[in-house]
Write an enzyme that holds these catalytic residues in place. Structure first.
Site, PDB file in Angstrom:
ATOM      1  N   GLY A   1      -2.490  11.229  -2.653  1.00  0.00           N
ATOM      2  CA  GLY A   1      -1.732  10.688  -3.855  1.00  0.00           C
ATOM      3  C   GLY A   1      -2.199  10.948  -5.167  1.00  0.00           C
ATOM      4  N   GLN A   2      -1.474  10.515  -6.497  1.00  0.00           N
ATOM      5  CA  GLN A   2      -2.237  10.916  -7.529  1.00  0.00           C
ATOM      6  C   GLN A   2      -3.175   9.929  -7.876  1.00  0.00           C
ATOM      7  OE1 GLN A   2       0.424   9.926 -10.858  1.00  0.00           O
ATOM      8  NE2 GLN A   2       1.582   8.443  -9.869  1.00  0.00           N
TER       9      GLN A   2
ATOM     10  N   ASP B   1      -2.626   7.317   9.103  1.00  0.00           N
ATOM     11  CA  ASP B   1      -1.060   6.558   8.842  1.00  0.00           C
ATOM     12  C   ASP B   1      -0.899   5.089   8.733  1.00  0.00           C
ATOM     13  OD1 ASP B   1       1.493   6.139   8.576  1.00  0.00           O
ATOM     14  OD2 ASP B   1       2.130   7.616  10.220  1.00  0.00           O
TER      15      ASP B   1
ATOM     16  N   ALA C   1       0.016   3.994  -0.239  1.00  0.00           N
ATOM     17  CA  ALA C   1       1.188   3.099  -0.323  1.00  0.00           C
ATOM     18  C   ALA C   1       2.432   3.921   0.030  1.00  0.00           C
ATOM     19  CB  ALA C   1       1.203   2.098  -1.673  1.00  0.00           C
ATOM     20  N   TYR C   2       3.588   2.947   0.428  1.00  0.00           N
ATOM     21  CA  TYR C   2       4.880   3.423   0.429  1.00  0.00           C
ATOM     22  C   TYR C   2       5.426   3.277  -1.264  1.00  0.00           C
ATOM     23  CZ  TYR C   2       9.788   4.001   1.651  1.00  0.00           C
ATOM     24  OH  TYR C   2      11.149   4.518   1.785  1.00  0.00           O
TER      25      TYR C   2
ATOM     26  N   TYR D   1      -4.576  -1.790  -4.440  1.00  0.00           N
ATOM     27  CA  TYR D   1      -3.787  -1.449  -5.567  1.00  0.00           C
ATOM     28  C   TYR D   1      -2.458  -2.015  -5.620  1.00  0.00           C
ATOM     29  CZ  TYR D   1      -7.884   1.280  -6.961  1.00  0.00           C
ATOM     30  OH  TYR D   1      -9.040   1.833  -7.226  1.00  0.00           O
TER      31      TYR D   1
ATOM     32  N   ASP E   1       3.021  -4.068 -10.989  1.00  0.00           N
ATOM     33  CA  ASP E   1       3.728  -5.042 -11.820  1.00  0.00           C
ATOM     34  C   ASP E   1       5.001  -5.415 -11.272  1.00  0.00           C
ATOM     35  OD1 ASP E   1       4.643  -2.139 -11.725  1.00  0.00           O
ATOM     36  OD2 ASP E   1       5.149  -2.152 -13.870  1.00  0.00           O
TER      37      ASP E   1
ATOM     38  N   TYR F   1      10.581  -2.700  -2.633  1.00  0.00           N
ATOM     39  CA  TYR F   1       8.953  -2.225  -2.760  1.00  0.00           C
ATOM     40  C   TYR F   1       8.005  -3.291  -3.535  1.00  0.00           C
ATOM     41  CZ  TYR F   1       5.407   0.047  -5.337  1.00  0.00           C
ATOM     42  OH  TYR F   1       4.257   0.418  -6.071  1.00  0.00           O
TER      43      TYR F   1
ATOM     44  N   TRP G   1       3.218   1.791 -14.050  1.00  0.00           N
ATOM     45  CA  TRP G   1       3.829   3.084 -14.630  1.00  0.00           C
ATOM     46  C   TRP G   1       2.679   4.323 -14.662  1.00  0.00           C
ATOM     47  CZ3 TRP G   1       7.359   2.107 -19.542  1.00  0.00           C
ATOM     48  CH2 TRP G   1       8.152   1.094 -19.088  1.00  0.00           C
TER      49      TRP G   1
END
Ligand SMILES: NC(=O)c1ccc[n+]([C@@H]2O[C@H](COP(=O)([O-])OP(=O)(O)OC[C@H]3O[C@@H](n4cnc5c(N)ncnc54)[C@H](OP(=O)(O)O)[C@@H]3O)[C@@H](O)[C@H]2O)c1
Length: 302
Positions: free
Chosen positions: A19-20, A44, A68-69, A107, A110, A133, A158
């Site tokens: 992921g990023q 997973d 995370a989803y 993590y 918001d 979510y 964000w």
């Protein structure tokens, strides 16, 4: 002498490696710690038994959970999966971490808030997620706290980076293809780069891991976002302004619209701005402004 001199390397397990944020965390900790970084193919989070096995085998001193989803709109039609990955698996990770006396860094978002406050949200404010979510991430926060081990939950917002799926990369693509873009201007928040999150995480780890008792005391939820605030529309304008300055190209012009004109399956909070005061007070960690973080990320893309 570098800040890392004299510090013993830690065994760190990074989940969500592709992921990023996962990519940035690997970069940030590589070379100084003993890293095991696993993507969904190796761990997973929907498979709770696998999560337990992976942690027990890796025996980490620190777990960085960037998995995370994150498909906010899709979660509305896949609530069970979102809940399992973001809610239950987070709790399982916390239980396994406790068994090893490891520190879990997780993590959150918001989107645990309903967006109705006029100022910046603090950690003690009442939560009230507007979408599946957000509710699943809040469930994750709660199950981690209930597990009773050492943990730090960083709520961020964000998130953008030079890699992966994010608003910055979408704008750079659409802004080059189209003359005009209509972007929501009545949701405000703090765009936050993965670089800023990874670097703040590193600084916090350096302050807590030297003393396990102290880090147990500091377990809790902390807000971790870049400084300043803007709307999605303001963020898009800032992206194109910098892109024009950089290459003199003809980037799309941006018009602000109301959220009501851009209906999405998931509702989103109007005000997502988080106060970082607690992070600063407890750890002395300050994140850059979102504009500086954007500048730095764009330089990495150019
Ligand atoms: N993105 C945001 O704007 C934002 C805002 C606030 C908070 N956050 C939080 O920040 C953290 C990092 O998010 P991000 O922006 O880096 O998201 P991301 O780029 O979407 O990365 C999430 C990673 O989790 C992986 N994943 C999804 N389902 C999984 C599963 N069942 N098992 C294992 N891995 C799974 C994904 O794998 P695949 O690559 O296989 O899909 C992906 O690599 C998350 O906790 C997120 O909730 C993000």
């Amino acid at each position: 002498m570098t800040a890392d001199a004299g510090r013993s390397p830690k065994r760190i397990l990074i989940l969500g490696a592709n992921g990023q944020l996962g990519i940035e965390l690997q970069r940030s900790f590589a070379g100084r710690d003993e890293i095991t970084a696993l993507g969904r193919d190796r761990c997973d989070l929907a498979d709770l038994g696998q999560v337990r096995r992976v942690v027990a085998e890796a025996k980490p001193e620190i777990i960085l959970n960037a998995a995370a989803y994150t498909a906010v709109d899709r979660a509305e039609s896949e609530p069970e999966l979102a809940q399992r990955v973001n809610g239950e698996a987070a709790g399982v990770l916390a239980e396994e971490a406790r068994k090893l006396s490891a520190l879990l860094i997780h993590y959150s978002t918001d989107y645990v808030f309903d967006g109705s406050k006029s100022g910046a949200w603090v950690e003690e404010d009442e939560t009230g997620p507007l979408n599946v979510y957000g509710a699943s991430k809040l469930a994750g926060e709660r199950s981690i706290a209930e597990a009773g081990g050492r943990y730090l939950i960083f709520r961020t917002s964000w998130v953008f980076s030079a890699h992966g799926h994010n608003f910055l990369r979408t704008m750079l693509r659409l802004g080059a293809e189209r003359d005009q873009l209509k972007i929501v201007s009545d949701q405000i928040g703090s765009p936050t780069s993965t670089f800023a999150i990874a670097s703040a995480t590193r600084q916090v780890i350096d302050r807590v891991t030297s003393d396990a008792a102290e880090s147990a005391d500091r377990s809790g939820v902390y807000h971790m976002t870049c400084a300043g605030q803007t709307s999605w529309c303001g963020f898009a304008e800032a992206i194109f302004q910098r892109a024009r300055k950089e290459d003199g190209g003809k980037w799309a012009s941006v018009t602000g619209i109301a959220s009501a004109e851009y209906p999405t399956p998931a509702r989103r909070p109007a005000n997502s701005v988080l106060s970082n005061e607690k992070l600063q007070l407890k750890f002395g960690v300050v994140l850059p402004s979102w504009e500086d973080a954007l500048e730095r990320t764009l330089k990495g893309i150019a």
